[in-house]
Design a protein around this motif. Sequence first.
Motif, PDB file in Angstrom:
ATOM      1  N   LYS A  24       0.823  -1.208   0.000  1.00  0.00           N
ATOM      2  CA  LYS A  24       0.000   0.000   0.000  1.00  0.00           C
ATOM      3  C   LYS A  24       0.860   1.262   0.000  1.00  0.00           C
ATOM      4  N   SER A  25       0.289   2.328  -0.468  1.00  0.00           N
ATOM      5  CA  SER A  25       0.969   3.622  -0.468  1.00  0.00           C
ATOM      6  C   SER A  25       1.379   3.991   0.958  1.00  0.00           C
ATOM      7  N   GLY A  26       2.618   4.414   1.119  1.00  0.00           N
ATOM      8  CA  GLY A  26       3.092   4.828   2.434  1.00  0.00           C
ATOM      9  C   GLY A  26       3.666   3.717   3.279  1.00  0.00           C
ATOM     10  N   ASP A  27       3.583   2.465   2.818  1.00  0.00           N
ATOM     11  CA  ASP A  27       4.147   1.351   3.580  1.00  0.00           C
ATOM     12  C   ASP A  27       5.660   1.508   3.736  1.00  0.00           C
ATOM     13  N   LYS A  28       6.141   1.228   4.940  1.00  0.00           N
ATOM     14  CA  LYS A  28       7.584   1.233   5.209  1.00  0.00           C
ATOM     15  C   LYS A  28       8.116  -0.166   4.913  1.00  0.00           C
TER      16      LYS A  28
END
Length: 203
Positions: free
Chosen positions: A39-43
């Motif tokens: 997902k967008s923003g996953d580290k």
Amino acid sequence: MNSILKYYEEYDEDKRLFKSNVNKLEFITTIEKLNSIIKSGDKIIELGAGTGNYSFYYNDKGHEVVALDIVPKHVEIIEQKIKEKNSEKIKTYLGSAIDLSEFSDESFDVVLCLGPMYHLTSVEDQRSCIMESRRILKKDGVLAIAYINKHYILANTMLNNNYLKESFIEKTLISGIMKSEDEGNFWVGAKRFVVKSYNTLVA
């Protein structure tokens, strides 16, 4: 472990994924699957990052990425690329996938383990890698593991009769483990799996 370090200090890992259309297919199919679940923003942390091809791909998509590899040359190449690309969201670590004590519990949304399991020939090390990966993974996070299927290895070696020897077939089918010094081995020490045995290991 010394054989792995020696192999990769001499091997051009940086070009491996892009030197032929077959190699490019590995990269394309891997990111296609990963893009459907990351997902967008996953580290993200990439274990056994090599020279960082996946790490830079996800950094370019806006992710914060940690690239860890056991080979000093690989880490140096990643750090040089970071300077050239001015990639501030990538951090590098020289270390092993079986000891991630540098990182806190549940600190990553995604753990990419696309290389280490090829080279961990003992069950103890394989379990340590998986347990450490799970420890640093957030609840409901994504743990992506790649491995070499032993049946693929046999099918591939049929194209070259120099490798298809009885001792090679037995070792591949029974244990899946080939050491650098073994007769007929054409690669650095490695472990190959079948789906059933791998599912049992990660269960």
